[in-house]
Motif scaffolding. Sequence first.
Motif, mmCIF file in Angstrom:
data_model
loop_
_atom_site.group_PDB
_atom_site.id
_atom_site.type_symbol
_atom_site.label_atom_id
_atom_site.label_comp_id
_atom_site.label_asym_id
_atom_site.label_seq_id
_atom_site.Cartn_x
_atom_site.Cartn_y
_atom_site.Cartn_z
ATOM 1 N N LEU A 215 0.840 -1.201 0.000
ATOM 2 C CA LEU A 215 0.000 0.000 0.000
ATOM 3 C C LEU A 215 0.879 1.256 0.000
ATOM 4 C CD1 LEU A 215 -2.587 1.687 0.415
ATOM 5 C CD2 LEU A 215 -2.421 1.169 2.874
ATOM 6 N N GLU A 216 1.850 1.280 0.889
ATOM 7 C CA GLU A 216 2.702 2.465 0.981
ATOM 8 C C GLU A 216 3.440 2.703 -0.342
ATOM 9 O OE1 GLU A 216 5.457 2.406 4.247
ATOM 10 O OE2 GLU A 216 6.244 4.394 3.765
ATOM 11 N N ALA A 217 3.969 1.623 -0.920
ATOM 12 C CA ALA A 217 4.739 1.763 -2.165
ATOM 13 C C ALA A 217 3.829 2.195 -3.327
ATOM 14 C CB ALA A 217 5.427 0.446 -2.494
ATOM 15 N N HIS A 247 -9.518 -0.445 7.891
ATOM 16 C CA HIS A 247 -9.172 0.549 8.924
ATOM 17 C C HIS A 247 -7.668 0.549 9.167
ATOM 18 C CE1 HIS A 247 -13.354 1.365 10.342
ATOM 19 N NE2 HIS A 247 -13.543 0.198 9.777
ATOM 20 N N LYS A 248 -7.125 -0.675 9.299
ATOM 21 C CA LYS A 248 -5.683 -0.822 9.542
ATOM 22 C C LYS A 248 -4.898 -0.160 8.405
ATOM 23 C CE LYS A 248 -4.611 -5.224 11.121
ATOM 24 N NZ LYS A 248 -3.950 -5.335 12.389
ATOM 25 N N LEU A 254 -2.070 6.973 6.593
ATOM 26 C CA LEU A 254 -2.009 8.324 7.164
ATOM 27 C C LEU A 254 -0.783 8.483 8.063
ATOM 28 C CD1 LEU A 254 -5.756 9.153 7.960
ATOM 29 C CD2 LEU A 254 -4.429 9.694 5.922
ATOM 30 N N GLU A 255 -0.497 7.421 8.836
ATOM 31 C CA GLU A 255 0.675 7.517 9.721
ATOM 32 C C GLU A 255 1.966 7.654 8.916
ATOM 33 O OE1 GLU A 255 0.257 3.984 12.039
ATOM 34 O OE2 GLU A 255 -1.111 4.953 13.475
ATOM 35 N N ARG A 256 2.090 6.855 7.858
ATOM 36 C CA ARG A 256 3.341 6.838 7.084
ATOM 37 C C ARG A 256 3.469 8.027 6.146
ATOM 38 N NH1 ARG A 256 6.868 2.787 8.772
ATOM 39 N NH2 ARG A 256 7.792 2.859 6.692
ATOM 40 N N GLY A 260 0.340 11.271 10.697
ATOM 41 C CA GLY A 260 -0.518 10.921 11.827
ATOM 42 C C GLY A 260 -1.910 10.534 11.368
ATOM 43 N N ALA A 261 -2.563 9.707 12.191
ATOM 44 C CA ALA A 261 -3.883 9.198 11.802
ATOM 45 C C ALA A 261 -4.904 9.516 12.877
ATOM 46 C CB ALA A 261 -3.816 7.694 11.557
ATOM 47 N N ASP A 262 -5.784 10.462 12.582
ATOM 48 C CA ASP A 262 -6.891 10.758 13.473
ATOM 49 C C ASP A 262 -7.954 9.664 13.284
ATOM 50 O OD1 ASP A 262 -9.198 11.749 14.566
ATOM 51 O OD2 ASP A 262 -9.418 13.431 13.160
#
Length: 395
Positions: A215-217, A247-248, A254-256, A260-262
């Motif tokens: 996902l990140e890549a 959700h995960k 958002l974190e990466r 941050g992930a609200d």
Amino acid sequence: MPSERPTGFGIHDLSFASTRFVLTHAELSRHRGDDVSKYHAGIGQRAMSVPAVDEDIVTMAAAAAGPVVERHGADNIRTLVFATETSVDQSKSAGVYVHSLLGLPPQIRVVELKQACYSATAGLQFATALVHRDPDQQVLVIASDVSRYDLDSPGEATQGAAAAALLVSADPALIRLEGPSGLFTRDVMDFWRPNYRSTALVKGKESVTAYLQALEAAWQDYRARGGVPHGDLRAVCYHQPYSRMAHKAHRYLLERCAGGADPLAVDRAVGLTTGYNELLGNSYTASVYLALAALLEGDDELAGRLVGLFSYGSGSVAEFFAGRVQPGYRDHLRTAAHQEAVTRRWPVDYATYRDLRETLLPTDGGHYSLPQQTAGPFRLAGIRGHERIYEPTDR
Ligand code: HMG
């Protein structure tokens, strides 16, 4: 006078179908002696579809695509792409059986695609290119799978079955694909099924990590190629092997990538996408499109908004892309039929589920008839000399 060039290409219609039977996670937890909240809260699953003995990827696919052909006709459909990782034949495309069951004209190319849960998205992208070349054509992309893990394994709680049919066209009524695709491929053994096995092999925890890394890549590639920032996406439809994965995944993204992930932002982005997947289970290639159906049906303020889609197929290939929801999309949805496909399934107890799982189709070349169990419009009536015999039912 040449006709006006269409303004976009994408998903014109979306329909899904599932199975006759359903096993709830409450029933599974009774058998396993687990706390049911591990399933309901931990993985976000409430039930999983279980095929009847006369249902398979072909019968589900024809049931999903039938209403699409009924609504739009078949005259413009020049290609049928069948995406699956639970194929019933090593040579013949399952799409050819569907072509026959739906009485489609012979002037069509039919092909089957495979790359774990990803291949329906490949089908959608190939279809869009075909339609771009000739906007008078439509392409029927069908994703159909039955997810099976070993009995009593951790994966068993993440089984399911469904088919989704997408009609891809110019000037689509639902979603116009827009912007680049972010792509990522990596050779990883997180989940696979050798030809001699009927159940998948999986390294559960590693598969979750592989999904998140992909996902990140894919997201980074999407952004590098001019994709919009995450704040411009009204929602994101993720591949959902189990619904908490959405959700995960969004939290991770958002974190990466956003520092941050609200939790409210995560819920806003994926909350409306999980409704069907948490009741049908992992439908592999169809899963991300069931998320899209749930989103479009659950949110009536999407017109003109961009939504993201993330498709992941173990092994692994991933794609992040986006589409703009079209004005008037609500008039083209199939909410009542979809809800009926979910609610009309017949709940089975654990022993019945196990019997269904252990009923194997004969492989000796003999002639066998199968009892009618399905409540759907098509069934696998039997096997004769290694040939699968499909027929319409009176439903
Ligand atoms: P597991 O060992 O059964 O469960 O494996 P667990 O102990 O990891 O618990 C799962 C979650 O429930 C955890 O939360 C627990 O804390 C929580 P997390 O750490 O994930 O945030 N939990 C509870 N919560 C509330 N109350 C409780 C409770 N107990 C525990 N009482 C696993 C879970 C998903 C790994 C397993 O089911 C599995 O192997 N599934 C198959 C693989 C899979 O789905 N992988 C997903 C990524 S790969 C993918 O998506 C591709 C795929 O679709 C195939 C394809 O591409 O073709 C699979």
